[in-house]
Scaffold this active site. Structure first.
Site, PDB file in Angstrom:
ATOM      1  N   LYS A  58     -72.342 109.941  11.715  1.00  0.00           N
ATOM      2  CA  LYS A  58     -73.614 110.059  10.982  1.00  0.00           C
ATOM      3  C   LYS A  58     -73.856 108.851  10.079  1.00  0.00           C
ATOM      4  O   LYS A  58     -74.999 108.444   9.863  1.00  0.00           O
ATOM      5  CB  LYS A  58     -73.652 111.354  10.165  1.00  0.00           C
ATOM      6  CG  LYS A  58     -74.290 112.508  10.905  1.00  0.00           C
ATOM      7  CD  LYS A  58     -73.391 113.190  11.889  1.00  0.00           C
ATOM      8  CE  LYS A  58     -73.652 112.961  13.314  1.00  0.00           C
ATOM      9  NZ  LYS A  58     -72.716 113.646  14.226  1.00  0.00           N
ATOM     10  N   GLY A 192     -73.676 114.018  26.956  1.00  0.00           N
ATOM     11  CA  GLY A 192     -73.631 115.174  26.050  1.00  0.00           C
ATOM     12  C   GLY A 192     -73.908 114.701  24.638  1.00  0.00           C
ATOM     13  O   GLY A 192     -74.599 113.693  24.421  1.00  0.00           O
ATOM     14  N   HIS A 454     -96.716 122.384   1.233  1.00  0.00           N
ATOM     15  CA  HIS A 454     -97.578 121.439   1.937  1.00  0.00           C
ATOM     16  C   HIS A 454     -97.633 120.115   1.179  1.00  0.00           C
ATOM     17  O   HIS A 454     -97.798 120.127  -0.034  1.00  0.00           O
ATOM     18  CB  HIS A 454     -98.999 121.998   2.050  1.00  0.00           C
ATOM     19  CG  HIS A 454     -99.945 121.003   2.688  1.00  0.00           C
ATOM     20  ND1 HIS A 454     -99.941 120.778   4.039  1.00  0.00           N
ATOM     21  CD2 HIS A 454    -100.868 120.178   2.138  1.00  0.00           C
ATOM     22  CE1 HIS A 454    -100.848 119.848   4.322  1.00  0.00           C
ATOM     23  NE2 HIS A 454    -101.426 119.463   3.179  1.00  0.00           N
TER      24      HIS A 454
HETATM   25  P1  FAD Z   1     -59.891 118.726  13.740  1.00  0.00           P
HETATM   26  O1  FAD Z   1     -61.003 118.237  12.922  1.00  0.00           O
HETATM   27  O2  FAD Z   1     -59.597 118.049  15.024  1.00  0.00           O
HETATM   28  O3  FAD Z   1     -58.604 118.662  12.812  1.00  0.00           O
HETATM   29  C1  FAD Z   1     -57.322 118.927  13.268  1.00  0.00           C
HETATM   30  C2  FAD Z   1     -56.323 118.248  12.339  1.00  0.00           C
HETATM   31  O4  FAD Z   1     -55.033 118.740  12.639  1.00  0.00           O
HETATM   32  C3  FAD Z   1     -56.249 116.720  12.518  1.00  0.00           C
HETATM   33  O5  FAD Z   1     -56.237 116.103  11.270  1.00  0.00           O
HETATM   34  C4  FAD Z   1     -54.927 116.511  13.242  1.00  0.00           C
HETATM   35  O6  FAD Z   1     -54.328 115.280  12.929  1.00  0.00           O
HETATM   36  C5  FAD Z   1     -54.111 117.657  12.660  1.00  0.00           C
HETATM   37  N1  FAD Z   1     -52.986 118.091  13.499  1.00  0.00           N
HETATM   38  C6  FAD Z   1     -52.981 118.380  14.808  1.00  0.00           C
HETATM   39  N2  FAD Z   1     -51.769 118.830  15.182  1.00  0.00           N
HETATM   40  C7  FAD Z   1     -51.001 118.817  14.076  1.00  0.00           C
HETATM   41  C8  FAD Z   1     -49.652 119.184  13.804  1.00  0.00           C
HETATM   42  N3  FAD Z   1     -48.856 119.678  14.743  1.00  0.00           N
HETATM   43  N4  FAD Z   1     -49.193 119.017  12.533  1.00  0.00           N
HETATM   44  C9  FAD Z   1     -50.005 118.519  11.552  1.00  0.00           C
HETATM   45  N5  FAD Z   1     -51.270 118.182  11.751  1.00  0.00           N
HETATM   46  C10 FAD Z   1     -51.763 118.330  12.995  1.00  0.00           C
HETATM   47  N6  FAD Z   1     -69.233 118.778  14.772  1.00  0.00           N
HETATM   48  C11 FAD Z   1     -70.286 119.155  14.029  1.00  0.00           C
HETATM   49  O7  FAD Z   1     -70.384 120.322  13.671  1.00  0.00           O
HETATM   50  N7  FAD Z   1     -71.250 118.253  13.656  1.00  0.00           N
HETATM   51  C12 FAD Z   1     -71.192 116.964  14.022  1.00  0.00           C
HETATM   52  O8  FAD Z   1     -72.076 116.180  13.677  1.00  0.00           O
HETATM   53  C13 FAD Z   1     -70.105 116.537  14.820  1.00  0.00           C
HETATM   54  N8  FAD Z   1     -70.023 115.257  15.210  1.00  0.00           N
HETATM   55  C14 FAD Z   1     -68.948 114.863  15.961  1.00  0.00           C
HETATM   56  C15 FAD Z   1     -68.895 113.545  16.377  1.00  0.00           C
HETATM   57  C16 FAD Z   1     -67.843 113.106  17.159  1.00  0.00           C
HETATM   58  C17 FAD Z   1     -67.802 111.671  17.605  1.00  0.00           C
HETATM   59  C18 FAD Z   1     -66.793 114.022  17.496  1.00  0.00           C
HETATM   60  C19 FAD Z   1     -65.615 113.570  18.303  1.00  0.00           C
HETATM   61  C20 FAD Z   1     -66.843 115.333  17.087  1.00  0.00           C
HETATM   62  C21 FAD Z   1     -67.925 115.770  16.328  1.00  0.00           C
HETATM   63  N9  FAD Z   1     -68.044 117.093  15.907  1.00  0.00           N
HETATM   64  C22 FAD Z   1     -69.120 117.491  15.178  1.00  0.00           C
HETATM   65  C23 FAD Z   1     -67.013 118.092  16.236  1.00  0.00           C
HETATM   66  C24 FAD Z   1     -66.056 118.307  15.046  1.00  0.00           C
HETATM   67  O9  FAD Z   1     -65.475 117.075  14.701  1.00  0.00           O
HETATM   68  C25 FAD Z   1     -64.994 119.329  15.398  1.00  0.00           C
HETATM   69  O10 FAD Z   1     -65.593 120.508  15.876  1.00  0.00           O
HETATM   70  C26 FAD Z   1     -64.144 119.655  14.168  1.00  0.00           C
HETATM   71  O11 FAD Z   1     -63.537 118.507  13.666  1.00  0.00           O
HETATM   72  C27 FAD Z   1     -63.096 120.700  14.504  1.00  0.00           C
HETATM   73  O12 FAD Z   1     -62.363 120.977  13.369  1.00  0.00           O
HETATM   74  P2  FAD Z   1     -60.851 121.487  13.450  1.00  0.00           P
HETATM   75  O13 FAD Z   1     -60.411 121.710  12.047  1.00  0.00           O
HETATM   76  O14 FAD Z   1     -60.746 122.594  14.412  1.00  0.00           O
HETATM   77  O15 FAD Z   1     -60.036 120.271  14.096  1.00  0.00           O
HETATM   78  P1  NAI Z   2     -70.187 117.366  25.777  1.00  0.00           P
HETATM   79  O1  NAI Z   2     -69.565 118.561  26.363  1.00  0.00           O
HETATM   80  O2  NAI Z   2     -71.232 117.498  24.756  1.00  0.00           O
HETATM   81  O3  NAI Z   2     -70.788 116.448  26.939  1.00  0.00           O
HETATM   82  C1  NAI Z   2     -70.017 115.989  28.008  1.00  0.00           C
HETATM   83  C2  NAI Z   2     -70.952 115.540  29.116  1.00  0.00           C
HETATM   84  O4  NAI Z   2     -70.202 114.821  30.066  1.00  0.00           O
HETATM   85  C3  NAI Z   2     -71.612 116.698  29.843  1.00  0.00           C
HETATM   86  O5  NAI Z   2     -72.993 116.479  29.959  1.00  0.00           O
HETATM   87  C4  NAI Z   2     -70.905 116.719  31.199  1.00  0.00           C
HETATM   88  O6  NAI Z   2     -71.728 117.180  32.251  1.00  0.00           O
HETATM   89  C5  NAI Z   2     -70.577 115.244  31.365  1.00  0.00           C
HETATM   90  N1  NAI Z   2     -69.434 114.991  32.241  1.00  0.00           N
HETATM   91  C6  NAI Z   2     -68.252 115.632  32.285  1.00  0.00           C
HETATM   92  N2  NAI Z   2     -67.434 115.078  33.200  1.00  0.00           N
HETATM   93  C7  NAI Z   2     -68.124 114.043  33.761  1.00  0.00           C
HETATM   94  C8  NAI Z   2     -67.814 113.080  34.754  1.00  0.00           C
HETATM   95  N3  NAI Z   2     -66.626 113.052  35.355  1.00  0.00           N
HETATM   96  N4  NAI Z   2     -68.771 112.181  35.088  1.00  0.00           N
HETATM   97  C9  NAI Z   2     -69.981 112.169  34.478  1.00  0.00           C
HETATM   98  N5  NAI Z   2     -70.322 113.070  33.524  1.00  0.00           N
HETATM   99  C10 NAI Z   2     -69.408 113.983  33.161  1.00  0.00           C
HETATM  100  O7  NAI Z   2     -68.935 116.505  25.237  1.00  0.00           O
HETATM  101  P2  NAI Z   2     -68.875 115.242  24.280  1.00  0.00           P
HETATM  102  O8  NAI Z   2     -70.171 114.537  24.211  1.00  0.00           O
HETATM  103  O9  NAI Z   2     -67.659 114.518  24.694  1.00  0.00           O
HETATM  104  O10 NAI Z   2     -68.620 115.900  22.883  1.00  0.00           O
HETATM  105  C11 NAI Z   2     -67.518 116.786  22.701  1.00  0.00           C
HETATM  106  C12 NAI Z   2     -67.851 117.851  21.717  1.00  0.00           C
HETATM  107  O11 NAI Z   2     -67.816 117.331  20.399  1.00  0.00           O
HETATM  108  C13 NAI Z   2     -69.261 118.427  21.856  1.00  0.00           C
HETATM  109  O12 NAI Z   2     -69.335 119.393  22.856  1.00  0.00           O
HETATM  110  C14 NAI Z   2     -69.457 119.017  20.514  1.00  0.00           C
HETATM  111  O13 NAI Z   2     -68.835 120.269  20.466  1.00  0.00           O
HETATM  112  C15 NAI Z   2     -68.737 118.052  19.605  1.00  0.00           C
HETATM  113  N6  NAI Z   2     -69.710 117.127  18.996  1.00  0.00           N
HETATM  114  C16 NAI Z   2     -70.688 117.647  18.195  1.00  0.00           C
HETATM  115  C17 NAI Z   2     -71.645 116.842  17.632  1.00  0.00           C
HETATM  116  C18 NAI Z   2     -72.722 117.448  16.815  1.00  0.00           C
HETATM  117  O14 NAI Z   2     -72.601 118.610  16.477  1.00  0.00           O
HETATM  118  N7  NAI Z   2     -73.772 116.718  16.482  1.00  0.00           N
HETATM  119  C19 NAI Z   2     -71.633 115.389  17.826  1.00  0.00           C
HETATM  120  C20 NAI Z   2     -70.596 114.959  18.729  1.00  0.00           C
HETATM  121  C21 NAI Z   2     -69.661 115.805  19.253  1.00  0.00           C
END
Ligand code: FAD
Ligand code: NAI
Length: 475
Positions: A58, A192, A454
């Protein structure tokens, strides 16, 4: 004797750190173990979300949007910008600062709530009368014991078979957030959430971006009308999205990456780019947890099996967030963390999966809660729909962004809101009203009768609710 805790949380992402805080608020003696390190080797609490997910993405979306506005849209407002240039290093530095503020914020919250933090990897040891032994592999290894264990170990990016991430040319979300030199051509696999957000960042900064998507439909989980509107906007921006492709051989070398693929018509194609981001979903993470040894049941996807209360196959062991079923979203993980802490305290923690909002932070933003029109049709549910375009909203005109619409879906008989879908400016904020309405099981008429400020974008929400009964006032 090892240190004893009431609750040990493994993982300090949004699921884990919030569970730890709530458990501490409820009077428990709490420990949280997290292994994430920043580039100086120091603890970096907040997990994927804070370090390589929600927060840094973000930050870059905001910076890149400012850049695009300055270059392309300020002139519409009579603001002339000369000599506009991009300092990518500074932009990335700012993003890192935002991440660090969040890391430090969580450490502060742990101190405030008297949570004992262990920096290292946690793994299950033996179960005894005092609870579970958890080994912490840190600089000095130690074992602690907890009556209740909450596993919140999150997820990792899924790699394409045979193409591991090297974070140089083949990037996961991690590398995608720290490309140091702007590539001329950037490829992404998967359109995605990550594909669209990261594709938008780098396109706005000047890269020619191509996204290859395997499925023939764009954003299949999103309401079709909303997805179509979003696709139109992305096409106009020059974000190239090819649907229905089959990715073949990927070669990575000094000059970049070449991706052989078959297009939707069956034609052989080759995409050549400097960097490739693979965003094809994420896999639950239980690496190093020693889950199998203690009999913690995993499903075929590698997720920890839990019931609707987040109880695992082991007594007093709970799991929340990305490592269990359900949407991989930070706020879903947080809600589960709070609910589990409350259940441990004998309270009735609750998570309503029907009202978990989704937001894609592109421009236009996409946000929704509840069911889509295609889901209602498939379920044979009788419904009424109402839409209102931002084109007819005064605030959107003043902002200079009239893309998109708000759409309500309500039960045909009771008028209860079943789903609200939005594409347009700042809908990440507007969706909250719909979530509140659905939590209170409001009807579309309830929203239509509420006074909205508004001029505001939220008037589009009210008007879409009015549209359910065909009585919009401004369209
Ligand atoms: P995580 O955030 O993955 O945290 C797990 C933690 O556990 C990590 O710090 C890891 O190092 C630690 N860990 C793992 N195993 C061990 C162990 N054995 N011992 C000690 N520590 C350990 N979600 C949204 O809602 N809004 C968004 O805008 C959004 N944007 C995203 C953008 C990207 C690029 C990505 C990749 C994801 C995004 N997500 C977003 C998804 C979101 O990041 C995850 O859903 C969320 O972080 C999950 O939280 P969690 O606590 O389950 O796991
Ligand atoms: P995603 O599940 O959102 O999208 C993956 C996409 O890849 C799908 O459209 C799927 O059809 C396609 N795909 C899968 N295998 C493929 C292949 N072999 N060739 C071509 N296309 C293929 O997963 P993404 O974008 O990796 O994000 C992972 C998760 O992280 C999201 O599902 C979401 O839960 C979380 N996230 C949330 C955000 C938010 O809330 N704004 C921002 C970013 C991630």
């Amino acid at each position: 004797m090892s240190k004893q805790f009431d609750v040990i949380v493994i993982g300090g992402g949004p699921g884990g750190y919030i569970a730890a805080i709530r458990a501490a608020q409820l009077g428990f003696k709490v420990a949280c173990i997290d292994e994430w390190k920043n580039d100086k080797g120091a603890p970096a609490l907040g997990g994927t979300c804070t370090n390589v997910g929600c927060i840094p993405s973000k930050a870059l979306l905001q910076s890149s949007e400012h850049y695009e506005h300055a270059g392309k849209h300020f002139a519409d407002h009579g603001i002339e910008v000369r000599g506009l240039s991009l300092d990518l290093a500074k932009m990335l530095e700012r993003k890192d600062k935002v991440v660090k503020q969040n890391n430090d914020g969580i450490l502060f919250l742990f101190k405030k709530n008297k949570i004992t933090f262990f920096h290292g990897r946690g793994s299950f040891g033996a179960a005894g009368a005092e609870g579970y032994e958890i080994k912490v592999a840190a600089v000095a290894e130690e074992t602690i014991t907890g009556k209740h264990i909450i596993v919140a170990t999150g997820s990792n990016a899924r790699a394409l078979a045979g193409t591991p991430f090297d974070e140089e040319n083949i990037l996961s979300n991690d590398g995608a957030l720290r490309i140091g030199v702007l590539p001329k051509k950037l490829g992404l696999i998967g359109s995605g959430v990550i594909g669209l957000e990261m594709g938008s960042v780098w396109r706005r900064l000047g890269a020619e971006v191509t996204i290859l998507e395997g499925l023939p439909t764009f954003l299949g989980a999103v309401d079709e009308q909303i997805a179509k509107e979003a696709k139109k906007a992305f096409d106009k921006q020059g974000l190239k999205i090819e649907l229905g492709v089959k990715v073949g051989e990927i070669k990575s070398g000094k000059k970049g990456v070449s991706i052989a693929y078959t297009d939707a018509k069956g034609g052989a194609q080759l995409l050549e780019v400097e960097k490739l981001i693979v965003s094809i979903g994420r896999v639950p993470n239980t690496i190093g947890l020693n889950a199998e040894a203690v009999g913690l049941k995993l499903d075929e996807r590698g997720a920890i099996v839990v019931d609707e209360q987040c109880k695992t196959s082991l007594p007093n062991v709970w799991a929340v967030g990305d490592v269990v079923r359900g949407p991989m979203l930070a706020h879903k993980a947080e809600e589960e963390g709070v609910a589990v802490a409350e259940r441990i305290a004998g309270q009735h923690g609750h998570v309503n999966f029907n009202t978990v909002p989704w937001v894609i932070y592109t421009s236009p933003e996409i946000a929704w809660v509840g069911q889509t029109e295609q889901q209602l049709k498939a379920a044979g549910r009788a419904y009424k729909a109402g839409t209102f375009p931002f084109l007819a909203n005064g605030r959107a005109r003043a902002l200079g962004d009239t893309t998109g619409m708000v759409k309500f879906l309500a039960d045909a008989t009771t008028d209860e809101i079943l789903g609200v879908h939005m594409v347009g400016p700042q809908v990440s904020e507007l969706i909250s009203e719909a979530v509140v309405a659905m939590e209170f099981r409001a009807s579309s008429e309830d929203i239509a009768r509420i006074c909205h400020a508004h001029p505001s974008l939220s008037e589009a929400t009210k008007e879409a609710a009015l549209a359910v009964e065909n009585r919009t006032l401004n369209f």
